[in-house]
Design a protein around this motif. Structure first.
Motif, PDB file in Angstrom:
ATOM      1  N   GLY A 136       0.801  -1.214   0.000  1.00  0.00           N
ATOM      2  CA  GLY A 136       0.000   0.000   0.000  1.00  0.00           C
ATOM      3  C   GLY A 136       0.833   1.263   0.000  1.00  0.00           C
ATOM      4  O   GLY A 136       0.441   2.288  -0.570  1.00  0.00           O
ATOM      5  N   LEU A 137       2.002   1.214   0.620  1.00  0.00           N
ATOM      6  CA  LEU A 137       2.883   2.378   0.672  1.00  0.00           C
ATOM      7  C   LEU A 137       3.789   2.492  -0.549  1.00  0.00           C
ATOM      8  O   LEU A 137       4.380   3.547  -0.788  1.00  0.00           O
ATOM      9  CB  LEU A 137       3.749   2.316   1.934  1.00  0.00           C
ATOM     10  N   ALA A 138       3.894   1.419  -1.335  1.00  0.00           N
ATOM     11  CA  ALA A 138       4.845   1.401  -2.449  1.00  0.00           C
ATOM     12  C   ALA A 138       4.635   2.530  -3.457  1.00  0.00           C
ATOM     13  O   ALA A 138       5.609   3.156  -3.881  1.00  0.00           O
ATOM     14  CB  ALA A 138       4.800   0.042  -3.148  1.00  0.00           C
ATOM     15  N   PRO A 139       3.391   2.853  -3.884  1.00  0.00           N
ATOM     16  CA  PRO A 139       3.243   3.955  -4.840  1.00  0.00           C
ATOM     17  C   PRO A 139       3.732   5.285  -4.293  1.00  0.00           C
ATOM     18  O   PRO A 139       4.266   6.114  -5.047  1.00  0.00           O
ATOM     19  CB  PRO A 139       1.735   3.989  -5.106  1.00  0.00           C
ATOM     20  N   LEU A 140       3.563   5.509  -2.991  1.00  0.00           N
ATOM     21  CA  LEU A 140       4.058   6.739  -2.379  1.00  0.00           C
ATOM     22  C   LEU A 140       5.577   6.748  -2.346  1.00  0.00           C
ATOM     23  O   LEU A 140       6.219   7.762  -2.649  1.00  0.00           O
ATOM     24  CB  LEU A 140       3.495   6.878  -0.965  1.00  0.00           C
ATOM     25  N   VAL A 141       6.167   5.610  -2.005  1.00  0.00           N
ATOM     26  CA  VAL A 141       7.627   5.519  -1.953  1.00  0.00           C
ATOM     27  C   VAL A 141       8.230   5.696  -3.344  1.00  0.00           C
ATOM     28  O   VAL A 141       9.201   6.433  -3.533  1.00  0.00           O
ATOM     29  CB  VAL A 141       8.056   4.163  -1.347  1.00  0.00           C
ATOM     30  N   VAL A 142       7.626   5.032  -4.337  1.00  0.00           N
ATOM     31  CA  VAL A 142       8.184   5.037  -5.689  1.00  0.00           C
ATOM     32  C   VAL A 142       7.874   6.322  -6.435  1.00  0.00           C
ATOM     33  O   VAL A 142       8.754   6.910  -7.086  1.00  0.00           O
ATOM     34  CB  VAL A 142       7.655   3.820  -6.485  1.00  0.00           C
ATOM     35  N   GLY A 143       6.622   6.793  -6.344  1.00  0.00           N
ATOM     36  CA  GLY A 143       6.205   7.915  -7.174  1.00  0.00           C
ATOM     37  C   GLY A 143       5.989   9.219  -6.453  1.00  0.00           C
ATOM     38  O   GLY A 143       5.724  10.242  -7.104  1.00  0.00           O
ATOM     39  N   GLY A 144       6.097   9.219  -5.130  1.00  0.00           N
ATOM     40  CA  GLY A 144       5.833  10.432  -4.382  1.00  0.00           C
ATOM     41  C   GLY A 144       6.949  11.468  -4.495  1.00  0.00           C
ATOM     42  O   GLY A 144       8.125  11.119  -4.605  1.00  0.00           O
ATOM     43  N   LYS A 145       6.559  12.741  -4.463  1.00  0.00           N
ATOM     44  CA  LYS A 145       7.539  13.835  -4.463  1.00  0.00           C
ATOM     45  C   LYS A 145       8.096  14.013  -3.047  1.00  0.00           C
ATOM     46  O   LYS A 145       7.486  13.570  -2.062  1.00  0.00           O
ATOM     47  CB  LYS A 145       6.878  15.128  -4.937  1.00  0.00           C
ATOM     48  N   PRO A 146       9.265  14.663  -2.906  1.00  0.00           N
ATOM     49  CA  PRO A 146       9.820  14.900  -1.564  1.00  0.00           C
ATOM     50  C   PRO A 146       8.831  15.570  -0.629  1.00  0.00           C
ATOM     51  O   PRO A 146       8.756  15.229   0.557  1.00  0.00           O
ATOM     52  CB  PRO A 146      11.046  15.771  -1.845  1.00  0.00           C
ATOM     53  N   GLU A 147       8.063  16.512  -1.151  1.00  0.00           N
ATOM     54  CA  GLU A 147       7.068  17.198  -0.311  1.00  0.00           C
ATOM     55  C   GLU A 147       6.008  16.230   0.176  1.00  0.00           C
ATOM     56  O   GLU A 147       5.549  16.306   1.323  1.00  0.00           O
ATOM     57  CB  GLU A 147       6.426  18.335  -1.118  1.00  0.00           C
TER      58      GLU A 147
ATOM     59  N   GLU B 108       5.520  -0.633 -11.300  1.00  0.00           N
ATOM     60  CA  GLU B 108       6.743  -0.497 -10.499  1.00  0.00           C
ATOM     61  C   GLU B 108       6.486  -0.881  -9.047  1.00  0.00           C
ATOM     62  O   GLU B 108       7.334  -1.489  -8.396  1.00  0.00           O
ATOM     63  CB  GLU B 108       7.246   0.939 -10.581  1.00  0.00           C
ATOM     64  N   SER B 109       5.309  -0.530  -8.545  1.00  0.00           N
ATOM     65  CA  SER B 109       4.986  -0.832  -7.150  1.00  0.00           C
ATOM     66  C   SER B 109       4.824  -2.327  -6.919  1.00  0.00           C
ATOM     67  O   SER B 109       5.136  -2.836  -5.845  1.00  0.00           O
ATOM     68  CB  SER B 109       3.695  -0.099  -6.745  1.00  0.00           C
ATOM     69  N   PHE B 110       4.339  -3.037  -7.934  1.00  0.00           N
ATOM     70  CA  PHE B 110       4.107  -4.477  -7.816  1.00  0.00           C
ATOM     71  C   PHE B 110       5.310  -5.300  -8.249  1.00  0.00           C
ATOM     72  O   PHE B 110       5.241  -6.525  -8.285  1.00  0.00           O
ATOM     73  CB  PHE B 110       2.904  -4.884  -8.668  1.00  0.00           C
ATOM     74  N   ALA B 111       6.417  -4.649  -8.580  1.00  0.00           N
ATOM     75  CA  ALA B 111       7.545  -5.334  -9.197  1.00  0.00           C
ATOM     76  C   ALA B 111       8.009  -6.559  -8.402  1.00  0.00           C
ATOM     77  O   ALA B 111       8.340  -7.594  -8.973  1.00  0.00           O
ATOM     78  CB  ALA B 111       8.706  -4.366  -9.400  1.00  0.00           C
ATOM     79  N   GLY B 112       8.066  -6.461  -7.096  1.00  0.00           N
ATOM     80  CA  GLY B 112       8.578  -7.567  -6.306  1.00  0.00           C
ATOM     81  C   GLY B 112       7.525  -8.491  -5.744  1.00  0.00           C
ATOM     82  O   GLY B 112       7.855  -9.500  -5.112  1.00  0.00           O
ATOM     83  N   SER B 113       6.239  -8.176  -5.963  1.00  0.00           N
ATOM     84  CA  SER B 113       5.187  -8.938  -5.302  1.00  0.00           C
ATOM     85  C   SER B 113       5.057 -10.363  -5.844  1.00  0.00           C
ATOM     86  O   SER B 113       4.753 -11.288  -5.086  1.00  0.00           O
ATOM     87  CB  SER B 113       3.843  -8.209  -5.426  1.00  0.00           C
ATOM     88  N   ALA B 114       5.288 -10.564  -7.135  1.00  0.00           N
ATOM     89  CA  ALA B 114       5.163 -11.913  -7.695  1.00  0.00           C
ATOM     90  C   ALA B 114       6.180 -12.859  -7.062  1.00  0.00           C
ATOM     91  O   ALA B 114       5.868 -14.016  -6.749  1.00  0.00           O
ATOM     92  CB  ALA B 114       5.346 -11.866  -9.215  1.00  0.00           C
ATOM     93  N   ALA B 115       7.394 -12.376  -6.872  1.00  0.00           N
ATOM     94  CA  ALA B 115       8.418 -13.205  -6.228  1.00  0.00           C
ATOM     95  C   ALA B 115       8.012 -13.549  -4.799  1.00  0.00           C
ATOM     96  O   ALA B 115       8.232 -14.678  -4.332  1.00  0.00           O
ATOM     97  CB  ALA B 115       9.762 -12.477  -6.245  1.00  0.00           C
ATOM     98  N   LEU B 116       7.404 -12.592  -4.094  1.00  0.00           N
ATOM     99  CA  LEU B 116       7.010 -12.845  -2.713  1.00  0.00           C
ATOM    100  C   LEU B 116       5.880 -13.870  -2.636  1.00  0.00           C
ATOM    101  O   LEU B 116       5.816 -14.655  -1.687  1.00  0.00           O
ATOM    102  CB  LEU B 116       6.584 -11.535  -2.040  1.00  0.00           C
ATOM    103  N   VAL B 117       4.977 -13.877  -3.622  1.00  0.00           N
ATOM    104  CA  VAL B 117       3.925 -14.894  -3.640  1.00  0.00           C
ATOM    105  C   VAL B 117       4.550 -16.285  -3.775  1.00  0.00           C
ATOM    106  O   VAL B 117       4.100 -17.249  -3.150  1.00  0.00           O
ATOM    107  CB  VAL B 117       2.933 -14.625  -4.786  1.00  0.00           C
ATOM    108  N   GLY B 118       5.589 -16.407  -4.583  1.00  0.00           N
ATOM    109  CA  GLY B 118       6.308 -17.670  -4.664  1.00  0.00           C
ATOM    110  C   GLY B 118       6.927 -18.058  -3.334  1.00  0.00           C
ATOM    111  O   GLY B 118       6.910 -19.230  -2.942  1.00  0.00           O
ATOM    112  N   ILE B 119       7.466 -17.057  -2.629  1.00  0.00           N
ATOM    113  CA  ILE B 119       8.042 -17.310  -1.306  1.00  0.00           C
ATOM    114  C   ILE B 119       6.967 -17.791  -0.336  1.00  0.00           C
ATOM    115  O   ILE B 119       7.202 -18.668   0.502  1.00  0.00           O
ATOM    116  CB  ILE B 119       8.707 -16.026  -0.776  1.00  0.00           C
ATOM    117  N   PHE B 120       5.749 -17.249  -0.448  1.00  0.00           N
ATOM    118  CA  PHE B 120       4.654 -17.716   0.402  1.00  0.00           C
ATOM    119  C   PHE B 120       4.416 -19.212   0.190  1.00  0.00           C
ATOM    120  O   PHE B 120       4.150 -19.951   1.140  1.00  0.00           O
ATOM    121  CB  PHE B 120       3.365 -16.959   0.080  1.00  0.00           C
ATOM    122  N   GLY B 121       4.509 -19.650  -1.074  1.00  0.00           N
ATOM    123  CA  GLY B 121       4.316 -21.067  -1.358  1.00  0.00           C
ATOM    124  C   GLY B 121       5.363 -21.929  -0.678  1.00  0.00           C
ATOM    125  O   GLY B 121       5.055 -22.985  -0.121  1.00  0.00           O
ATOM    126  N   VAL B 122       6.613 -21.482  -0.714  1.00  0.00           N
ATOM    127  CA  VAL B 122       7.686 -22.217  -0.041  1.00  0.00           C
ATOM    128  C   VAL B 122       7.433 -22.258   1.464  1.00  0.00           C
ATOM    129  O   VAL B 122       7.614 -23.288   2.127  1.00  0.00           O
ATOM    130  CB  VAL B 122       9.055 -21.577  -0.344  1.00  0.00           C
TER     131      VAL B 122
END
Length: 292
Positions: A73-84, A231-245
């Motif tokens: 949920g915070l990823a779009p703010l981290v990735v696309g948010g301005k410094p302000e 960009e925000s979802f970039a790492g989520s697919a890998a984490l779903v695989g980790i959930f399976g493990v």
């Protein structure tokens, strides 16, 4: 230790029962380790995050998913948010005690100075492949999407919202993402889905009626929301695989403990039988290969 929620009758009760465990996790700094921002003590990269996610998810899937949903949920703010914007929403990015954020999708209409949230209910019986469709609306209405609504039903600390900003162009140029702090009014919880598997991770249907949002809460460039979402979802697919493990590890540990303690009416534990030992060894080898 696993959170004892099995005997609680409703999904909301089960979710609320996880709060002390989630707040302990946040207080210990694990959530901050997942947020790549200057307010957080971050992990070294996706591999470290995967190890953290696997260890937590092996023990309890619900609290782990609540934590990682907050990260998403915070990823779009981290990735696309301005410094302000980072400064203005620093409380959410710092992941203080009880912090919850989520990611939802809905439509909005309004003028240049402020956006007014306006949505319509989607059919729960929609084909699984279709997902949740986002449709423009020119009048105040209501819409239900699946996302966290905070511990008390009044909303998460911050919502990052994928929405149509220009219905006259193709989605690649007409979708944006905005940051929506918890509204004082207009967020109405209608029901909570009793999901399979994640029975203590809240998945409610709710609607937002006429929630005004300042234009300055736009994340990234208007019309480039799909790129920011990707960009925000970039790492989520890998984490779903980790959930399976992690689930395989938990299942193996349960089977191993059972084999060591149960005799099935015989005089010795069933792990002493050669076929059982071979089956467990094969399962352990498979888990190791999947983990790679």
């Amino acid at each position: 230790m696993p959170v004892a929620t099995r005997d609680l009758p409703s999904p909301i009760e089960r979710f609320v029962a996880t709060r002390p465990f989630y707040e302990r996790l946040v207080a210990e700094g694990f959530l901050r380790k997942c947020i790549p921002s200057r307010w957080a003590v971050t992990v070294a990269g996706l591999v470290d995050l995967a190890i953290l996610a696997e260890e937590f998810y092996t023990v309890d899937a619900n609290v782990s998913l609540t934590m990682l949903s907050t990260v998403l949920g915070l990823a779009p703010l981290v990735v696309g948010g301005k410094p302000e914007q980072h400064q203005r929403f620093s409380a959410a990015l710092s992941c203080g005690q009880g912090c919850t954020a989520c990611r939802i999708r809905f439509d909005r209409t309004g003028g240049k100075r402020q956006r007014r949230i306006s949505t319509r209910q989607e059919k729960a019986s929609a084909p699984p492949r279709g997902g949740l469709a986002t449709r423009g609306s020119s009048r105040a209405g209501s819409n239900g999407y699946l996302a966290a609504t905070g511990w008390n039903g009044q909303g998460a600390d911050l919502l990052t919202v994928v929405c149509r900003t220009d219905a006259n162009v193709e989605p690649s140029r007409g979708i944006s993402i905005i940051a929506v702090p918890r509204p004082d009014s207009g967020l109405i919880v209608e029901h909570a889905f009793d999901t399979l598997g994640h029975r203590a991770h809240l998945m409610p249907g709710f609607r937002l009626d006429a929630v005004p949002v300042p234009a300055g809460n736009l994340l990234g460039q208007e019309g480039r929301g799909l790129q920011l979402a990707a960009e925000s979802f970039a790492g989520s697919a890998a984490l779903v695989g980790i959930f399976g493990v992690a689930l395989m590890r938990a299942a193996f540990q349960f089977a191993l403990s059972f084999a060591k303690s149960d005799r099935r009416g015989g005089i010795q534990q069933i792990i002493q039988h050669q076929a059982v030992g071979y089956a467990l060894a094969d399962a352990k080898t498979t888990i190791g290969l999947r983990g790679r």
